[in-house]
Design an enzyme around this catalytic site. Structure first.
Site, PDB file in Angstrom:
ATOM      1  N   ASN A 225      87.639 -40.869  92.328  1.00 12.81           N
ATOM      2  CA  ASN A 225      86.134 -40.388  91.686  1.00 12.81           C
ATOM      3  C   ASN A 225      87.185 -39.650  91.119  1.00 12.81           C
ATOM      4  O   ASN A 225      87.713 -38.673  91.154  1.00 12.81           O
ATOM      5  CB  ASN A 225      85.453 -39.855  93.251  1.00 12.81           C
TER       6      ASN A 225
ATOM      7  N   GLU B 175      86.218 -46.254 100.925  1.00 15.94           N
ATOM      8  CA  GLU B 175      85.529 -46.094 100.318  1.00 15.94           C
ATOM      9  C   GLU B 175      85.734 -47.011  99.186  1.00 15.94           C
ATOM     10  O   GLU B 175      85.395 -47.295  98.236  1.00 15.94           O
ATOM     11  CB  GLU B 175      85.819 -45.001  98.945  1.00 15.94           C
TER      12      GLU B 175
ATOM     13  N   ALA C 139      89.974 -33.096 100.572  1.00 10.67           N
ATOM     14  CA  ALA C 139      90.730 -33.477 100.367  1.00 10.67           C
ATOM     15  C   ALA C 139      91.661 -32.639 100.817  1.00 10.67           C
ATOM     16  O   ALA C 139      93.004 -33.354 101.261  1.00 10.67           O
ATOM     17  CB  ALA C 139      91.128 -32.896  98.869  1.00 10.67           C
ATOM     18  N   ALA C 140      91.310 -31.689 102.186  1.00 10.62           N
ATOM     19  CA  ALA C 140      91.755 -31.483 103.095  1.00 10.62           C
ATOM     20  C   ALA C 140      92.689 -33.102 103.930  1.00 10.62           C
ATOM     21  O   ALA C 140      94.199 -32.776 104.650  1.00 10.62           O
ATOM     22  CB  ALA C 140      92.104 -30.130 103.899  1.00 10.62           C
ATOM     23  N   GLY C 141      91.760 -33.323 104.297  1.00  8.66           N
ATOM     24  CA  GLY C 141      92.216 -34.798 105.136  1.00  8.66           C
ATOM     25  C   GLY C 141      92.746 -35.400 103.966  1.00  8.66           C
ATOM     26  O   GLY C 141      93.972 -36.335 104.837  1.00  8.66           O
ATOM     27  N   ASP C 142      92.522 -35.832 102.987  1.00 12.05           N
ATOM     28  CA  ASP C 142      93.956 -36.188 102.348  1.00 12.05           C
ATOM     29  C   ASP C 142      95.331 -36.261 101.836  1.00 12.05           C
ATOM     30  O   ASP C 142      95.855 -37.002 101.669  1.00 12.05           O
ATOM     31  CB  ASP C 142      93.137 -37.191 100.916  1.00 12.05           C
TER      32      ASP C 142
ATOM     33  N   ARG D  23      93.151 -23.474  98.323  1.00  8.97           N
ATOM     34  CA  ARG D  23      93.024 -23.674  95.932  1.00  8.97           C
ATOM     35  C   ARG D  23      91.375 -24.636  96.659  1.00  8.97           C
ATOM     36  O   ARG D  23      91.237 -25.395  97.146  1.00  8.97           O
ATOM     37  CB  ARG D  23      93.990 -24.481  95.619  1.00  8.97           C
TER      38      ARG D  23
ATOM     39  N   GLY E  99      89.122 -27.609  94.744  1.00  6.74           N
ATOM     40  CA  GLY E  99      88.755 -29.056  93.895  1.00  6.74           C
ATOM     41  C   GLY E  99      89.785 -29.330  95.520  1.00  6.74           C
ATOM     42  O   GLY E  99      90.324 -29.483  96.255  1.00  6.74           O
TER      43      GLY E  99
HETATM   44  O1  RIB Z   1      88.307 -36.876 100.755  1.00  7.78           O
HETATM   45  C1  RIB Z   1      87.481 -36.017  99.612  1.00  7.78           C
HETATM   46  C2  RIB Z   1      87.331 -37.385  98.769  1.00  7.78           C
HETATM   47  O2  RIB Z   1      85.935 -37.775  98.902  1.00  7.78           O
HETATM   48  C3  RIB Z   1      86.976 -36.196  97.493  1.00  7.78           C
HETATM   49  O3  RIB Z   1      87.431 -36.117  96.636  1.00  7.78           O
HETATM   50  C4  RIB Z   1      86.276 -37.282  96.451  1.00  7.78           C
HETATM   51  O4  RIB Z   1      85.367 -37.962  95.795  1.00  7.78           O
HETATM   52  C5  RIB Z   1      85.038 -37.996  98.111  1.00  7.78           C
HETATM   53  O5  RIB Z   1      85.776 -39.717  97.510  1.00  7.78           O
END
Ligand code: RIB
Length: 303
Positions: A12, A142, A249-252, A285, A287
């Protein structure tokens, strides 16, 4: 041939406004700060793998639109040093997320899946043609559920462990659970999947037992600033205290890092500590992808 980690999922463009607090329904608040950055749960996890696994090979499979955001995604992924297998949807736009972040770093996200939503089961199967020998396949929710299931079936055929981060949560078919080596919900996702409100170690263990009863080998429930609970160690792993700026994005980051640590053969305890350290840096940070650390930013205990 270096060890490979495959990630199939969304990409995304995130449009984020950080403000003191989130607006109420119908309310307008001003004074925020805008950030345009790369995101998407799949792409974020792929970037985490690429930055934290410089000795390895990162392969990302996803779909973009025939537009500027899609072109930028391809260029950015090449710069990250990963092998991006990006299919192009001629009709749908590239995925977009509108994100609001409050003064404590908490967020609300609304996603227009666009091209992510047309990645088909057959496309996933075809793009995973060389999966044999990979250390792991990372999946999230997603992309269409049938596509996720087909990718997991392909991993089973290739004898490659699957890590599913079930975000955003939705009911999963019974046939998917036995294909998973790891499932990594946060507390809300764990509740949505099991009906158990995860509030402490006991409830995390009960939710994990339900998921294992459905056939998942291992369960790791992330609990935000409290840490995570893991079925393989049978305990809560407290998180390091940090000043959170933005938790997107902490989980990612955690999921990508955890896959890297497992690919490196680290024991559970160490793999969790590695993932927690990477995620802790990311929340300091703003973003999604801009916040994900590189390997050299981690402490020397993870050379
Ligand atoms: O997990 C965070 C992400 O969820 C974001 O970057 C956003 O694009 C959504 O997909």
């Amino acid at each position: 041939m270096p060890a490979s980690i495959y990630i199939l999922g969304s990409t995304n463009t995130d449009m984020t406004i950080r403000n003191e607090r989130l607006p109420l329904p119908g309310e307008t608040i001003s004074g925020g700060v805008f950030l345009l950055a790369a995101g998407g749960k799949g792409a974020n996890q792929a970037v985490a793998v690429a930055r934290l696994f410089p000795a390895g090979r990162t392969v990302f499979i996803g779909k973009v639109g025939k537009d500027l955001f899609g072109e930028e995604t391809a260029q950015r992924m090449a710069r990250e040093g990963m092998e991006a297998r990006l299919l192009v949807d001629p009709v749908q736009a590239s995925g977009t997320a509108l994100i609001l972040v409050d003064g404590q770093g908490q967020n609300s996200i609304s996603v227009a899946l666009g091209a992510n939503g047309t990645l088909s089961p057959q496309e996933a199967w075809d793009q995973l043609h060389d999966l044999e020998g990979a250390a792991a396949l990372l999946l999230q929710l997603e992309t269409p559920l049938e596509t996720v299931c087909r990718a997991a079936e392909r991993a089973k055929q290739a004898k490659v462990p699957v890590l599913l981060n079930p975000a955003p949560a939705r009911p999963l078919p019974a046939s998917l659970y036995p294909l998973l080596e790891w499932i990594t919900p946060n507390e809300r996702e764990a509740e949505q999947l099991t009906g158990v409100a995860v509030t402490d170690e006991g409830s995390a263990a009960r939710a994990a037992a339900i998921l294992q009863g459905r056939g998942v080998a291992n369960v790791l429930i992330t609990l935000g600033s409290r840490g995570c609970w893991c079925s393989a160690t049978g305990r809560l792993h407290p998180a390091r205290r940090v000043e959170a700026v933005d938790c997107v994005a902490a989980g990612d980051t955690f999921n990508g890092a955890f896959a890297v640590a497992l690919a490196e053969g680290r024991p559970w305890e160490e793999a969790i500590a590695f993932a927690q350290e990477a995620a802790a840096i990311s929340v300091t940070r703003p973003g999604a992808q801009p916040s994900i650390p590189r390997r050299e930013e981690l402490s020397p205990r993870f050379p």
